[in-house]
Write a protein that holds these residues in place. Structure first.
Motif, PDB file in Angstrom:
ATOM      1  N   GLU A 113       0.827  -1.208   0.000  1.00 10.67           N
ATOM      2  CA  GLU A 113       0.000   0.000   0.000  1.00 10.67           C
ATOM      3  C   GLU A 113       0.859   1.255   0.000  1.00 10.67           C
ATOM      4  O   GLU A 113       0.504   2.271  -0.586  1.00 10.67           O
ATOM      5  N   SER A 114       2.031   1.174   0.660  1.00 11.76           N
ATOM      6  CA  SER A 114       2.922   2.334   0.746  1.00 11.76           C
ATOM      7  C   SER A 114       3.677   2.566  -0.556  1.00 11.76           C
ATOM      8  O   SER A 114       3.823   3.699  -1.014  1.00 11.76           O
ATOM      9  N   THR A 118       4.105   0.821  -9.680  1.00 13.28           N
ATOM     10  CA  THR A 118       3.304   0.774 -10.906  1.00 13.28           C
ATOM     11  C   THR A 118       3.481   2.031 -11.745  1.00 13.28           C
ATOM     12  O   THR A 118       3.493   1.967 -12.977  1.00 13.28           O
ATOM     13  N   TYR A 119       3.640   3.171 -11.078  1.00 11.64           N
ATOM     14  CA  TYR A 119       3.907   4.414 -11.809  1.00 11.64           C
ATOM     15  C   TYR A 119       5.209   4.299 -12.602  1.00 11.64           C
ATOM     16  O   TYR A 119       5.275   4.679 -13.780  1.00 11.64           O
ATOM     17  N   LEU A 120       6.246   3.746 -11.970  1.00 13.32           N
ATOM     18  CA  LEU A 120       7.533   3.598 -12.645  1.00 13.32           C
ATOM     19  C   LEU A 120       7.455   2.573 -13.771  1.00 13.32           C
ATOM     20  O   LEU A 120       8.071   2.754 -14.824  1.00 13.32           O
ATOM     21  N   VAL A 121       6.704   1.489 -13.553  1.00 12.56           N
ATOM     22  CA  VAL A 121       6.560   0.474 -14.601  1.00 12.56           C
ATOM     23  C   VAL A 121       5.908   1.078 -15.837  1.00 12.56           C
ATOM     24  O   VAL A 121       6.372   0.890 -16.973  1.00 12.56           O
ATOM     25  N   ILE A 122       4.820   1.818 -15.646  1.00 10.79           N
ATOM     26  CA  ILE A 122       4.120   2.431 -16.779  1.00 10.79           C
ATOM     27  C   ILE A 122       4.993   3.479 -17.454  1.00 10.79           C
ATOM     28  O   ILE A 122       5.069   3.548 -18.694  1.00 10.79           O
ATOM     29  N   CYS A 140      -2.509  -2.566 -10.752  1.00  9.44           N
ATOM     30  CA  CYS A 140      -1.188  -3.067 -10.379  1.00  9.44           C
ATOM     31  C   CYS A 140      -0.853  -2.721  -8.929  1.00  9.44           C
ATOM     32  O   CYS A 140      -0.166  -3.484  -8.242  1.00  9.44           O
ATOM     33  N   LYS A 141      -1.356  -1.589  -8.451  1.00  9.22           N
ATOM     34  CA  LYS A 141      -1.157  -1.246  -7.050  1.00  9.22           C
ATOM     35  C   LYS A 141      -1.840  -2.274  -6.159  1.00  9.22           C
ATOM     36  O   LYS A 141      -1.291  -2.687  -5.118  1.00  9.22           O
ATOM     37  N   THR A 201      -3.784  -8.281  -3.470  1.00 10.17           N
ATOM     38  CA  THR A 201      -5.235  -8.343  -3.660  1.00 10.17           C
ATOM     39  C   THR A 201      -5.538  -8.560  -5.138  1.00 10.17           C
ATOM     40  O   THR A 201      -5.061  -7.801  -5.983  1.00 10.17           O
ATOM     41  N   TYR A 202      -6.339  -9.595  -5.435  1.00 10.52           N
ATOM     42  CA  TYR A 202      -6.643  -9.938  -6.828  1.00 10.52           C
ATOM     43  C   TYR A 202      -8.155  -9.829  -7.051  1.00 10.52           C
ATOM     44  O   TYR A 202      -8.925 -10.679  -6.619  1.00 10.52           O
ATOM     45  N   HIS A 203      -8.566  -8.738  -7.723  1.00 11.55           N
ATOM     46  CA  HIS A 203      -9.968  -8.564  -8.111  1.00 11.55           C
ATOM     47  C   HIS A 203     -10.109  -9.125  -9.535  1.00 11.55           C
ATOM     48  O   HIS A 203      -9.843  -8.427 -10.521  1.00 11.55           O
ATOM     49  N   TRP A 204     -10.532 -10.383  -9.627  1.00  7.13           N
ATOM     50  CA  TRP A 204     -10.508 -11.059 -10.929  1.00  7.13           C
ATOM     51  C   TRP A 204     -11.447 -10.409 -11.934  1.00  7.13           C
ATOM     52  O   TRP A 204     -11.166 -10.411 -13.134  1.00  7.13           O
TER      53      TRP A 204
END
Length: 401
Positions: A184-185, A191-195, A357-358, A364-367
Motif C-alpha cells: 500500500e505504501s 506501478t507508476y515507474l513500470v508504466i 497493479c497497485k 489483492t486480486y480482483h478477478w
C-alpha cells in the motif's frame, strides 16, 4: 501473415537498435543504474536528515511566561530544546529556519491552571518542515508531562488513584500483514515507474524506426524490399515492444533489489524501525508483467504512429514530449491516497492499469477488474496497432516533405 517475413524485419531492426547508443541508454542503463542511485540517494539522505533532526537540540523562543517560571525553567532545562533570546521578529526567524518554533505562554499561565482554568499555549511553527514539526512535538510533550504531573499532585492531595487521569486506553492495531502494508505504501510508486518505463523504453526505438529512417533516407530502401508493408510494420512494432518490456522488466528488478538492500540497511538503524519492508512474490511480479503487456503494446503502437508523421528525429521528439505528461497524470494518480479502483475508473486507459497493479502489489486480486482491464487495454492497444498499420499504408505520411 508471414511470420518468417516479420521475423526477418524484427532481427534486422533489433540488430540496428542494439547498436544505437540512445536505445541502450534509455532501455538498459537508466533502469539498471539510475533507480538504485535514486533509491539509495533519497533513502540515505532521508535517514541522515531524520537522524540529524533527532539528535540535534531544537532552537525555540519563549514568548511571555515571565510570571510562569516553573514551566519556563523546564523548557530551558530540557536536553532536546535550546531556548534563544526573545525577539520581536520571531515569525521571520521561523520562516528563515533560524529557529524552529516559538512557544507563546499566556499571562498568568501557572496561576490560571492552579485555579482550574484552561489557558491556551500556542506553538508557532513552520508547517510541514521536518525540524519545526519535531520541535513542536518536543515542546508539546513537555507541556503534556507538566500537565499530567500537576494532575497527579492534585489527585494525590485528594487521596485519589492516578488511573483517574486515564480511565481507559485506546490503541490502534494493524491487522494486515506487513507485506500488504508495504504494498500500500510503495505499490503506487512501483506501478507508476513500470508504466513510465514502458513508455520511455518504447520512445527512442519508435522514433528511430520511423522518423529516424526518414531522416537517414533509408525508409525508401526498406519499402522497396519484397516484404509486405503489414509485415514491415509488425517487425518494427515488435522491436519497439521488446524495448518497452525490457525497460519495464529491468526497472522492476532494479527497484526490487534496491528496496531489499535499503530495507536491510534500515533494520539496523533506529530511524528505520517500523518501516514497511517491500517484498514482491514471483506471482505478483508475473501478474504485474501480464497487466503491463497490453500497456506496452498500446504505447509502442501509439508512439510509432505519432513518430511516423515527423520528418526528422528531433521533430519526433517534439511530438512525443507532450505524451510524457499525458501518461504521467493518470499514472501518478495511483500514488495519491484515497483513490481506489472502481468500475468507472477501470475503463480509463493507463489509470486503470496503474490502480490495478497497485492492488496486485498488495496481494489483492480482483478477478473481475483484472479481466475487464486486461481485455479493455488489449482493445485500446488493438486500435492503436490498427492505426499504425494504416499510417504505413499512406504514401503522404511515409514520404511527407
Amino acid at each position: 501473415m508471414s511470420l518468417r517475413n516479420i521475423g526477418i524485419v524484427y532481427r534486422k531492426e533489433l540488430t540496428e537498435a542494439l547498436r544505437d547508443r540512445r536505445t541502450l541508454v534509455s532501455s538498459i542503463l537508466i533502469p539498471l543504474v539510475l533507480f538504485p542511485l535514486l533509491t539509495f540517494g533519497i533513502g540515505f539522505a532521508f535517514v541522515a536528515i531524520a537522524g540529524e533532526a533527532t539528535r540535534e537540540p531544537s532552537k525555540i523562543m519563549i514568548l511571555g511566561g515571565d510570571d510562569s517560571q516553573g514551566v519556563v525553567q523546564q523548557l530551558r532545562a530540557a536536553k532536546n530544546l535550546r531556548v534563544v533570546p526573545r525577539s520581536a521578529d520571531f515569525v521571520d526567524l521561523i520562516s528563515d529556519k533560524k529557529i524552529r518554533a516559538a512557544v507563546e505562554i499566556p499571562p498568568g499561565f501557572e496561576a490560571a491552571v492552579a485555579r482550574g482554568e484552561r489557558p491556551e499555549v500556542k506553538i508557532l511553527i513552520f508547517k510541514d518542515d521536518l525540524k519545526s514539526t519535531l520541535s513542536a512535538t518536543r515542546v508539546e510533550k513537555l507541556f503534556t508531562e507538566f500537565r499530567d504531573d500537576m494532575v497527579r499532585r492534585r489527585l494525590k492531595a485528594e487521596n485519589l488513584p492516578d488511573n483517574l487521569m486515564k480511565p481507559f486506553d485506546v490503541e490502534q492495531q494493524n491487522v494486515v500483514s506487513d507485506e500488504k502494508v508495504a504494498g500500500e505504501s510503495y505499490g503506487g510508486l512501483i506501478t507508476y515507474l513500470v508504466i513510465l518505463m514502458c513508455m520511455t523504453g518504447a520512445m527512442y526505438p519508435a522514433m528511430d524506426l520511423t522518423a529516424g529512417e526518414k531522416e537517414r533516407g533509408t525508409m525508401e530502401t526498406i519499402l522497396s524490399s519484397p516484404i509486405d508493408r503489414t509485415h514491415l510494420v509488425f517487425g518494427k512494432f515488435f522491436v519497439v515492444l521488446t524495448a518497452s518490456l525490457a525497460t519495464a522488466t529491468l526497472s522492476v528488478i532494479s527497484m526490487g533489489g534496491s528496496f531489499a538492500i535499503l530495507s536491510h540497511f534500515a533494520r539496523g538503524q533506529s530511524i528505520g524501525e517500523g518501516f514497511p519492508m517491500l517484498t514482491m512474490h514471483p506471482k505478483t511480479v508475473i501478474a504485474v508483467f501480464v497487466m503491463a503487456l497490453p500497456v506496452a503494446v498500446l504505447f509502442s503502437a501509439v508512439l510509432m504512429t505519432i513518430s511516423l508523421f515527423a520528418k526528422t528525429f528531433k521533430e519526433a521528439q517534439s511530438y512525443l514530449t507532450p505524451m510524457t505528461f499525458v501518461v504521467i497524470v493518470p499514472a501518478i494518480a495511483a500514488v495519491l491516497p484515497g483513490i481506489e479502483l472502481t468500475s468507472k475508473l477501470a475503463l480509463v486507459p493507463i489509470l486503470n492499469v496503474s490502480l490495478l497493479c497497485k492492488e496486485l502489489v498488495t496481494g489483492t486480486y480482483h478477478w473481475n477488474y483484472i479481466a475487464l482491464i486486461f481485455f479493455g487495454t488489449c482493445f485500446y492497444a488493438g486500435i492503436a496497432l490498427f492505426l499504425a498499420v494504416k499510417m504505413f499504408q499512406r504514401e503522404s505520411v511515409l514520404f511527407s516533405s
